[in-house]
Motif scaffolding. Structure first.
Motif, PDB file in Angstrom:
ATOM      1  N   LEU A   1      -3.728   5.861   1.389  1.00  0.00           N
ATOM      2  CA  LEU A   1      -2.475   6.393   1.905  1.00  0.00           C
ATOM      3  C   LEU A   1      -1.302   6.008   1.004  1.00  0.00           C
ATOM      4  O   LEU A   1      -1.349   4.968   0.316  1.00  0.00           O
ATOM      5  N   LEU A   2      -0.254   6.825   1.027  1.00  0.00           N
ATOM      6  CA  LEU A   2       0.885   6.659   0.122  1.00  0.00           C
ATOM      7  C   LEU A   2       2.177   6.528   0.914  1.00  0.00           C
ATOM      8  O   LEU A   2       2.400   7.258   1.890  1.00  0.00           O
ATOM      9  N   ASP A   3       3.038   5.588   0.483  1.00  0.00           N
ATOM     10  CA  ASP A   3       4.352   5.485   1.121  1.00  0.00           C
ATOM     11  C   ASP A   3       5.364   6.342   0.368  1.00  0.00           C
ATOM     12  O   ASP A   3       4.997   7.124  -0.520  1.00  0.00           O
ATOM     13  N   ASP A   4       6.638   6.201   0.687  1.00  0.00           N
ATOM     14  CA  ASP A   4       7.675   7.050   0.085  1.00  0.00           C
ATOM     15  C   ASP A   4       7.749   6.910  -1.426  1.00  0.00           C
ATOM     16  O   ASP A   4       8.155   7.832  -2.130  1.00  0.00           O
ATOM     17  N   ASP A   5       7.385   5.738  -1.948  1.00  0.00           N
ATOM     18  CA  ASP A   5       7.469   5.479  -3.395  1.00  0.00           C
ATOM     19  C   ASP A   5       6.118   5.618  -4.084  1.00  0.00           C
ATOM     20  O   ASP A   5       5.932   5.114  -5.188  1.00  0.00           O
ATOM     21  N   PHE A   6       5.160   6.273  -3.430  1.00  0.00           N
ATOM     22  CA  PHE A   6       3.812   6.467  -3.958  1.00  0.00           C
ATOM     23  C   PHE A   6       3.072   5.149  -4.193  1.00  0.00           C
ATOM     24  O   PHE A   6       2.196   5.065  -5.050  1.00  0.00           O
ATOM     25  N   ASN A   7       3.445   4.113  -3.430  1.00  0.00           N
ATOM     26  CA  ASN A   7       2.611   2.908  -3.416  1.00  0.00           C
ATOM     27  C   ASN A   7       1.359   3.225  -2.606  1.00  0.00           C
ATOM     28  O   ASN A   7       1.449   3.755  -1.498  1.00  0.00           O
ATOM     29  N   ALA A   8       0.198   2.911  -3.169  1.00  0.00           N
ATOM     30  CA  ALA A   8      -1.070   3.270  -2.530  1.00  0.00           C
ATOM     31  C   ALA A   8      -1.630   2.094  -1.732  1.00  0.00           C
ATOM     32  O   ALA A   8      -1.540   0.937  -2.159  1.00  0.00           O
ATOM     33  N   LYS A   9      -2.215   2.413  -0.556  1.00  0.00           N
ATOM     34  CA  LYS A   9      -2.809   1.388   0.297  1.00  0.00           C
ATOM     35  C   LYS A   9      -4.143   1.898   0.844  1.00  0.00           C
ATOM     36  O   LYS A   9      -4.237   3.039   1.283  1.00  0.00           O
ATOM     37  N   LEU A  10      -5.141   1.021   0.822  1.00  0.00           N
ATOM     38  CA  LEU A  10      -6.450   1.359   1.379  1.00  0.00           C
ATOM     39  C   LEU A  10      -6.380   1.340   2.904  1.00  0.00           C
ATOM     40  O   LEU A  10      -5.739   0.470   3.502  1.00  0.00           O
TER      41      LEU A  10
END
Length: 640
Positions: free
Chosen positions: A459-468
């Motif tokens: 999944l991606l937050d507003d700044d395209f930081n990715a999280k499993l």
């Protein structure tokens, strides 16, 4: 919640506590059964009697309230210690340092309160949060036997484990402190009456988690009281479980067979026999139905016991809370194999609520997800706020990730008008995934194999930081074990070849990571049946292109920026090929992958360029393989 310790002479100016002072003398005796269902010992205190006692887990203290009591309170103290003479003190709710209570406890406490009113023949009761929160509590009426529950309203609950979710700024030993105390704001009951106020952002925290309790804050003041007849007794339960449904109704009684008349005919005998057979059949059917319901009820009780014994897990919500937070599950964010995800709001926090399909994710997978992600924290793992396990409902509450899952951005752009991702952003996403997996594999007490790494679970937050996300299929591996034997799990196209043997290590995630990297840089799915036959399987195509030295053909052609960084993209493909080794021992650790991505280490160049298993080879794992029906190679990594 004020900053000073509350006493009988200085109560909060709310309806329930005014009643405690203003109601006249009462002649009715009230019994309060105080039960500790916490997994730890508490020392409950009571006013106006004073004193208290040690109450171990599972024990009950019966408190007989004197007939001249205008109002009373019961609360729990925790973290108590004693010297050789029996003198002691507690960390919370300690009656200003005295175990023989003569006033209200110091912060933080959750207090059960009651008052008796002889004029209207009622008693009033409720729960208050004094200067913070200590132990989850339930306060329920117990009407006198034979009088039913007439005249009683429901009892209040503050059953959520606020302490485990308490913001770090408010944490104190054994509880969650008041924001008014922490930030030293205006010293009155409505502690945030002056703005701007530091505690404004925290004040709704208590109200949201204990909506039936009396709490004090400027932005969300609740005043909830309950009433019962004077002859009502009460029970206070510390750390209450969520109530299960009542037992299913008994099957109906058999038909009344009247005595036969004298001289019965053959027809009557036949009719009676048929009627008796029908009754037996109906009774048998109802017996089977009842037994199934009873078995399901027992299963639910066992599941409830499993969930109640979880240690260090996130907050537990009721189904009603999550139904309200999502506005009856109105806004669906997506749908997967185990259920649907809905957008919601808890106070100021946007959330994503995954409502599981009972036919999909089972109890084992649900427990795995709650225990695993609920007990670990990393910037590249989606945060789990809490869960709901109530009756047949199974829900998970996550932080909201505004840009959704990665698959929408790399090969689902027909639904997304945004331009293709730049090379810089793709590199950042790949690095974030690698760091999340490295944490799971190497930095936790037990190695955690995710076993379902794919773009839909990133999944991606507003700044395209990715999280499993989505840890329903994860597997814990002891540090002293080389591998685990498990049934096949995961998604075709991302499964490592060793799934053919069912002997798995965390290196299965490394293979899946290699597939995801290739999808990110090529902008397509690994298995895409819409393409020509020779191009359906990306990893097979990778084998062909690397042999012909034509890796540039696989770079995402919809992005000019990707084409401009051809050399760097090809280096990323070589890192992916290192991860795609059929022999799991030849794959890198995820910490080594992170080092390559950060430029502190070079990728291994001496690698095998066969990435897809066509039969059941030796995967460098010791031990015999016992499998009655091993999966075929095409189910694992894709067709040749």
């Amino acid at each position: 919640m004020g900053t000073s310790s509350l006493s009988l002479h200085h109560p909060p100016p709310l309806l329930l506590l005014l009643r405690l002072l203003l109601l006249p003398f009462v002649t009715t005796q009230t019994i309060v059964n105080i039960t500790n269902q916490c997994p730890y010992t508490v020392w409950p205190a009571a006013l106006p009697e004073g004193g208290g006692m040690r109450l171990d887990s599972g024990k009950t203290w019966t408190l007989q309230v004197p007939s001249d009591t205008r109002g009373g309170s019961v609360w729990a103290r925790t973290g108590c210690s004693f010297d050789g003479k029996g003198n002691g003190s507690c960390q919370t709710g300690d009656c200003e340092g005295l175990l023989a209570c003569k006033t209200y406890g110091q912060a933080p406490i959750t207090s059960a309160q009651f008052s008796l009113n002889q004029y209207n023949n009622n008693s009033f009761f409720g729960i208050s949060l004094y200067q913070g929160f200590n132990v989850p509590m339930e306060f329920l009426p117990m009407p006198v036997k034979g009088q039913g529950g007439s005249g009683c309203t429901k009892g209040p609950q503050c059953g959520a484990n606020i302490t485990s979710q308490c913001p770090s700024e408010l944490k104190v030993p054994g509880g969650c402190n008041s924001a008014c105390d922490v930030f030293k704001t205006q010293s009155n009951l409505y502690c945030c009456s002056m703005t701007p106020c530091e505690s404004n952002k925290y004040s709704a925290f208590f109200v949201r988690m204990c909506p039936e309790a009396i709490s004090y804050s400027s932005d969300a003041v609740t005043e909830t009281s309950f009433s019962c007849p004077l002859d009502t007794n009460y029970q206070v339960i510390f750390c209450p479980p969520i109530n299960l449904t009542s037992s299913p109704p008994s099957p109906p009684n058999s038909a009344d067979l009247r005595p036969l008349r004298k001289g019965p005919s053959v027809g009557i005998f036949v009719s009676v026999a048929i009627a008796g057979a029908i009754v037996l059949i109906i009774t048998f059917i109802f017996f089977i139905i009842r037994r199934r319901r009873t078995r399901r009820h027992q299963e639910m009780e066992e599941e409830e016991a499993d969930f109640s014994q979880l240690q260090g897990t996130p907050m537990r919500f009721t189904f009603q809370q999550l139904e309200a937070a999502t506005e009856q599950f109105k806004d669906k964010l997506g749908e997967g194999g185990f259920g649907s995800v809905f957008e919601g709001q808890l106070g100021e926090e946007r959330i994503a609520v995954k409502r599981l399909d009972r036919a999909g994710q089972g109890k084992r997978e649900f427990l795995a997800e709650v225990q695993t992600i609920g007990s670990i924290h990393h910037i590249n793992l989606v945060r789990l706020f809490g869960f709901c396990a109530e009756k047949s409902h199974r829900l998970l509450v996550y932080e909201y990730m505004p840009k959704g899952s990665l698959d929408r951005w790399i090969y689902g752009r027909h639904e997304n008008s945004a331009p293709p991702l730049e090379w810089r952003v793709r590199c950042k996403i790949i690095t974030d995934i690698a760091k999340g997996l490295s944490y799971l594999h190497e930095d936790c007490m037990k190695r955690i194999a995710h076993l379902d790494v794919k773009p839909q679970n990133i999944l991606l937050d507003d700044d395209f930081n990715a999280k499993l996300s989505d840890f329903g299929l994860c597997k814990l591996i002891d540090r002293d074990m080389s591998q685990v034997i498990t049934r096949m799990r995961g998604t075709p196209g991302y499964l490592a070849p060793e799934w053919l043997t069912s002997q798995i290590t965390e290196k299965a995630d490394v293979y899946s990571f290699g597939v995801v990297v290739m999808e990110i840089v090529s902008g397509r799915k690994n298995l895409d049946t819409s393409l020509s036959e020779e191009s359906i399987h990306l990893i097979t195509l990778l084998e062909e292109k690397v042999e012909k030295n034509q890796l540039e053909d696989l770079i995402d052609k919809s992005s000019n920026d990707m084409q401009a960084h051809e050399r760097d993209v090809i280096q990323m493909m070589k890192l992916a090929m290192w991860c795609l080794q059929i022999d799991c021992k030849k794959r890198p650790k995820m910490s080594e992958v992170v080092k390559v991505l950060e430029g502190t280490m070079d990728a291994e160049s001496n690698i095998d360029h066969n990435f897809v298993a066509t039969n059941e080879p030796n995967f460098s794992i010791a031990g015999n393989v016992n499998s009655s029906a091993p999966p075929v190679a095409s189910d694992v990594s894709g067709p040749r």
